[in-house]
Structure formats: C-alpha cells, structure tokens
Design a protein around this motif. Structure first.
Motif, PDB file in Angstrom:
ATOM      1  N   ALA A 279      41.500  46.374  33.890  1.00 51.51           N
ATOM      2  CA  ALA A 279      41.097  45.124  34.530  1.00 51.51           C
ATOM      3  C   ALA A 279      39.662  45.231  35.024  1.00 51.51           C
ATOM      4  O   ALA A 279      38.839  44.330  34.815  1.00 51.51           O
ATOM      5  N   GLY A 280      39.334  46.352  35.676  1.00 54.12           N
ATOM      6  CA  GLY A 280      37.972  46.550  36.150  1.00 54.12           C
ATOM      7  C   GLY A 280      36.960  46.619  35.025  1.00 54.12           C
ATOM      8  O   GLY A 280      35.881  46.008  35.091  1.00 54.12           O
ATOM      9  N   LEU A 281      37.296  47.359  33.961  1.00 55.24           N
ATOM     10  CA  LEU A 281      36.380  47.508  32.837  1.00 55.24           C
ATOM     11  C   LEU A 281      36.139  46.172  32.126  1.00 55.24           C
ATOM     12  O   LEU A 281      35.001  45.808  31.821  1.00 55.24           O
ATOM     13  N   VAL A 346      29.134  49.979  40.866  1.00 53.70           N
ATOM     14  CA  VAL A 346      28.437  49.593  42.105  1.00 53.70           C
ATOM     15  C   VAL A 346      26.935  49.452  41.844  1.00 53.70           C
ATOM     16  O   VAL A 346      26.290  48.504  42.324  1.00 53.70           O
ATOM     17  N   LEU A 347      26.366  50.367  41.082  1.00 56.39           N
ATOM     18  CA  LEU A 347      24.941  50.265  40.745  1.00 56.39           C
ATOM     19  C   LEU A 347      24.661  49.013  39.915  1.00 56.39           C
ATOM     20  O   LEU A 347      23.655  48.316  40.119  1.00 56.39           O
ATOM     21  N   LEU A 367      26.368  56.032  34.068  1.00 54.39           N
ATOM     22  CA  LEU A 367      27.451  56.558  34.906  1.00 54.39           C
ATOM     23  C   LEU A 367      28.796  55.962  34.510  1.00 54.39           C
ATOM     24  O   LEU A 367      29.814  56.667  34.481  1.00 54.39           O
ATOM     25  N   LEU A 368      28.813  54.672  34.180  1.00 53.75           N
ATOM     26  CA  LEU A 368      30.059  54.065  33.707  1.00 53.75           C
ATOM     27  C   LEU A 368      30.517  54.742  32.419  1.00 53.75           C
ATOM     28  O   LEU A 368      31.712  55.018  32.240  1.00 53.75           O
ATOM     29  N   GLY A 369      29.562  55.037  31.526  1.00 49.12           N
ATOM     30  CA  GLY A 369      29.908  55.711  30.277  1.00 49.12           C
ATOM     31  C   GLY A 369      30.446  57.108  30.512  1.00 49.12           C
ATOM     32  O   GLY A 369      31.418  57.533  29.868  1.00 49.12           O
ATOM     33  N   GLY A 440      31.817  43.813  42.291  1.00 50.59           N
ATOM     34  CA  GLY A 440      32.301  44.606  43.414  1.00 50.59           C
ATOM     35  C   GLY A 440      33.813  44.784  43.371  1.00 50.59           C
ATOM     36  O   GLY A 440      34.338  45.874  43.652  1.00 50.59           O
ATOM     37  N   VAL A 441      34.521  43.715  43.000  1.00 47.66           N
ATOM     38  CA  VAL A 441      35.986  43.809  42.833  1.00 47.66           C
ATOM     39  C   VAL A 441      36.322  44.794  41.711  1.00 47.66           C
ATOM     40  O   VAL A 441      37.270  45.586  41.829  1.00 47.66           O
ATOM     41  N   CYS A 442      35.546  44.756  40.636  1.00 40.02           N
ATOM     42  CA  CYS A 442      35.784  45.679  39.514  1.00 40.02           C
ATOM     43  C   CYS A 442      35.607  47.133  39.944  1.00 40.02           C
ATOM     44  O   CYS A 442      36.371  48.012  39.530  1.00 40.02           O
ATOM     45  N   ALA A 443      34.596  47.396  40.766  1.00 35.28           N
ATOM     46  CA  ALA A 443      34.411  48.757  41.288  1.00 35.28           C
ATOM     47  C   ALA A 443      35.616  49.173  42.112  1.00 35.28           C
ATOM     48  O   ALA A 443      36.088  50.318  42.033  1.00 35.28           O
ATOM     49  N   GLY A 444      36.151  48.242  42.902  1.00 30.91           N
ATOM     50  CA  GLY A 444      37.348  48.529  43.677  1.00 30.91           C
ATOM     51  C   GLY A 444      38.547  48.820  42.806  1.00 30.91           C
ATOM     52  O   GLY A 444      39.385  49.681  43.131  1.00 30.91           O
ATOM     53  N   LEU A 445      38.664  48.122  41.673  1.00 30.71           N
ATOM     54  CA  LEU A 445      39.779  48.364  40.749  1.00 30.71           C
ATOM     55  C   LEU A 445      39.690  49.756  40.136  1.00 30.71           C
ATOM     56  O   LEU A 445      40.711  50.447  39.990  1.00 30.71           O
TER      57      LEU A 445
END
Length: 509
Positions: A279-281, A346-347, A367-369, A440-445
């Motif tokens: 969901a976040g991705l 977050v970045l 960083l996501l990668g 921001g919600v995605c980072a939380g997920l």
C-alpha cells in the motif's frame, strides 16, 4: 544433488528465466498500457471512461481470479496451468493488438487478466517446488528483482513502441511468450498436490472470485463516482461474499483455500506486512509521478527515468539480498528494509517546485530502492517458505492478491485522505500540499511493515513447514534429470542457526 534443480546449472538458470519472463509479461502489461492510452483514445475514438476500463478490465479479472489460478495449479499441475496462462495471455494480447473498437479492446483486456491470474501464482509455485532448497531464497530474490524491473520499464518500453504503432504494446508479448513456453517445457517438471482428492471446491471458487471482483470494482470506481448505488452494492456484495467464502472454506471437505494456512503466525504476519508495504509503495509511486510532472514540470519520460536507481538496485542485488535472510533469518532484512524505505519516502515527501533531481529526488529514490531490494526478496521467500509445499500455488495466489488489493486500496483512499479531489490535482500548490500528506502516510505504512515484521516468531528460511509426505511429487519429463521428492518436501528439521525470524514472499508480486 538429487533433491532439486540447482540455480547455478544451465537448467536452473533457464527455469528462472522462464518464470521471470512469464510473470514479467503480466507485470509489464499492467504499466506499459498507461503510456499508450492517449494514442489509443485518438485512434479508436474512445471516451475517457473507455480508456479507464482499458486499464481496469485487466486489473479486475486478474484480482478476482488470482486465488483460483493458484488453487488450480496445485490441483491440476503447476506447469500445466502456468503454460495455459501464458498461452491464454498471449492469445488475448493478439486480440488486443487487432481490436477495431474500444469495446473489443476492453473485452480482450479482461481476457488478458484471466491469463494473468493463471500464470502469476504459478511462477513462484514452480520455483518453490522445483529449485533445490538451498537455492530457493536466491532464486526467488532474483525472480522478484527481474519482475520488478519489468513493471518499472513498462512506461519506457511503451513510449518506444508508440514510435511505431500502439498495437505493438500488446503484440510484443508474442515473442516473449514463445520463449517462455519453450523454456518452461524443457526445464520444469510437473508438480501438483497429490492429496487434493474429491470434487473441486466450485462454491469456494465462485465466492472467492465474487469477493475479490466486487471489492476491486468498488475500489476502482469509488474515486470517480463516490457512493453511487452500484458502488455501495459492490462493496456490500464483497463483504457478504467474503463472509460466505470463509464459512464455505471452513466447512468444505476439500477447500480451495485451506484456512489452516492462516493458523501459521508467520504466514498471517507476512501477509499483513505485505498489505502495509505494498500500500505504501503503490501510493508513493502514484503521487511521485504526479508531483514530478505537474508541480516540477517534468515530462512523463523524465518522471519515469527518475525511478531508474530503484530498478538498477533490484536488478543487481535482489539475489544477494535473499542470502541475508538465509544467513541471519528473515526478521533483520524485513525490518531493516522497511525502515530504510520509510526514510527514503520521508525524503521524497519534501520534493517541491524548483527542486533538482540530483540533490532532492535521487537520495530518496536511492534509499527507497535499497529498502525494497533488502525487503522484497525476503518477503516473497518468507511467504512461500511459511506455507506447506503442496499448497505453494494457493500461498502465492493469496500473497499476490493481498499485494494487488493493497495497491488498489492505496490509490483509491490516499487522494481522499490528502484532500485531493476533482481537478484539484492540476493546481501545483494544492497538489504539493496533498502530496506531502499522502507520501507521509506512505512512509508510515512502510514503518508499520517493520512493526509487523518484528512480530514474526524466530524462524529461518531453511526451516521446514508441515506438509504431507507425498505432496507435489513432480513427474519427470523425458530427457530431464528427475527431481526427487526432497525438492518438494521440506528437509528434516534442523536447528535454527540464529535467533532471528525467517521468511518472505513478494509480489508479487
């Protein structure tokens, strides 16, 4: 070794290529078509609604039938159903390529989704039941990297093919499928759940498809038409069908999806983690592309190229990442990968008008990668390792279904959560405000995925799961070295080499 195909052998590499090519076609088609939609609309005189359903018809049938595809593979033969899915998908692709009207194209896309539902669970199930136990995590990691790359290069490939004709977006599947069929025929032995006796669970199949199909329709349609009578009806139907499905599977003598799968804490936990992570991705990728194009003024090609570091990292290091889980257990890479990915997101949430790629976008994407490369192979391998071998197809279908449902839910819900509606996305200022909330919600997920990983009980990827002794005994093909039952049955119990938890599957997707 006689207990499975070794990855380092020519046969092992060809088998991996066959599964990656087939599932890669399904992932590729879910993204490559988006680039061609404006051209298709002009040449077929299609309305906006018709273009939306060109995408959604594929998603709908794929999501609705993916559990059935996994179950049929376990019951009738994983290689057989995988080949059927590849051929079905290819024939439907040809129908898409020659479609004279938008209506015919939509119908052909729905048929494509059926083929995708048959082949997608089979790729992982074949790897899990055919590869040598020592090589499974690495094979699944490489598979995850290659199929992930297929999805990411979709927009780039679509843009190139549009230089010739939009119909090549679909016709390109024909040569890919021909290679896939040849490779799978010469490398993969047949395997199935030999204990699957009795009549097929038709009621379970119908209820499962109704629950997944109705919920998918509601999620697709709700952002545009809201609480319409049809959408509310579909939402209610999905809940009712899901309740009836659970009751049926609990009472059936030979259920399509044995609920005992979810009694395993690792299997349930890893699917919960899949829901949060995917969901976040899906949410961050959806909003990032909009932000780069509409707020920063980048072209679609530039926005697509921006994510290439993630693709390169997954392509180069997914196989090595799976080795970490094998050495240290699954919990460290799952937790670490989720948290690194969350920091990257977050970045990315800070990206706004006037920012540059190298300074403001590249660090977050990288960083996501790194997080995904660490996380996804272990996630996928864990899902498969936590289920009995004779239910490999069902386990893959469940996890793929969870991942796709997560993506649909995120794309449907996040705009409303961020306060983005109607044509507001065309205003760069409003879009940027909504983008930061949604990302921001995605980072939380992703962080929630790390918490879910922490709850997994200690286990390593090589730990066996309870399964029937004769489950999924493969039938050797003429001219191929036999694959013994040991490749299908888990090895004798061995003590865990460390206290870290273990396992993962991917999407995957």
């Amino acid at each position: 070794m006689t207990d499975g195909v070794r990855l380092a052998t020519p046969r092992g590499r060809a088998l991996l290529a066959a599964t990656a090519l087939g599932s890669g076609m399904a992932f590729l088609d879910s993204t490559v078509v988006n680039v061609a939609l404006p051209t298709i609309g002009r040449e077929l005189d299609a309305s906006l609604a018709a273009l939306q359903w060109t995408v959604n018809a594929y998603t709908l049938t794929l999501a609705a039938l993916i559990l059935l595809g996994g179950s049929l593979g376990d019951r009738l033969g994983r290689r057989r159903i995988y080949l059927l899915g590849v051929v079905w998908f290819t024939v439907a692709s040809v129908l898409c390529a020659v479609a004279p009207t938008a209506e015919v194209l939509i119908a052909a896309r729905a048929l494509q989704g059926i083929g995708g539902a048959l082949l997608t669970p089979g790729a992982l199930a074949i790897l899990q039941t055919t590869m040598h136990p020592d090589d499974r995590p690495r094979a699944i990691g490489v598979w995850a990297g290659l199929t992930g790359v297929a999805g990411v290069i979709g927009p780039l490939l679509g843009g190139w093919l549009l230089e010739f004709d939009w119909r090549w977006v679909f016709a390109i599947n024909v040569p890919l499928a021909a290679v896939t069929v040849w490779l799978i025929v010469v490398t993969a032995p047949e395997s199935r759940d030999e204990e699957a006796g009795g009549r097929f669970d038709v009621a379970g199949a119908v209820l499962g498809a109704a629950a997944l199909g109705a919920s998918t329709y509601a999620l697709i349609s709700w952002p545009d038409s809201g609480a319409s009578v049809l959408n509310v009806t579909m939402a209610v139907l999905s809940v009712a069908a899901a309740v009836a499905f659970l009751h049926r599977e609990r009472a059936a003598e030979h259920p399509m999806v044995p609920l005992s799968l979810f009694s395993d804490r690792t299997f349930s936990g890893i699917n919960l983690m899949t829901l949060a992570v995917y969901a976040g991705l899906s949410g961050v990728m959806f909003f990032l592309v909009l932000q780069l194009q509409l707020s920063l003024g980048w072209t679609p090609l530039e926005a697509g190229i921006a994510t290439i570091p993630t693709t390169i990292l997954m392509l180069l290091f997914s196989g090595r990442s799976a080795d970490l889980a094998k050495r240290f257990g699954v919990r460290p890479p799952l937790v670490t990968g989720s948290l690194i990915g969350a920091v990257g997101v977050v970045l990315l949430a800070a990206v706004g008008d006037g920012d540059s790629y190298l300074v403001d976008v590249l660090p977050g994407v990288t960083l996501l990668g790194i997080g995904l490369t660490t996380l996804v192979p272990t996630l996928t391998a864990t899902v498969m390792a936590s289920a009995p071998q004779h239910l490999a197809g069902v386990a893959s279908g469940v996890n793929n279904g969870v991942a796709r449902a997560a993506g649909l839910l995120a794309v449907a819900a996040l705009p409303a959560i961020a306060g983005l509606s109607g044509a507001a996305y065309e205003d760069p200022e409003l879009l940027t405000d909504a983008y930061r909330i949604a990302v921001g919600v995605c980072a939380g997920l992703l962080a929630a995925g790390a918490v879910a990983a922490m709850t997994l009980r200690p286990r390593v990827l090589t730990e066996p799961t309870a399964t029937a002794p004769a489950a999924a005994q493969p039938e050797p093909e003429p001219g191929l070295a036999p694959v013994s039952a040991q490749a299908i049955r888990p090895p004798a119990a061995v003590p865990a080499p460390c206290s870290a938890p273990g396992l993962p599957p991917a999407h995957g997707c």
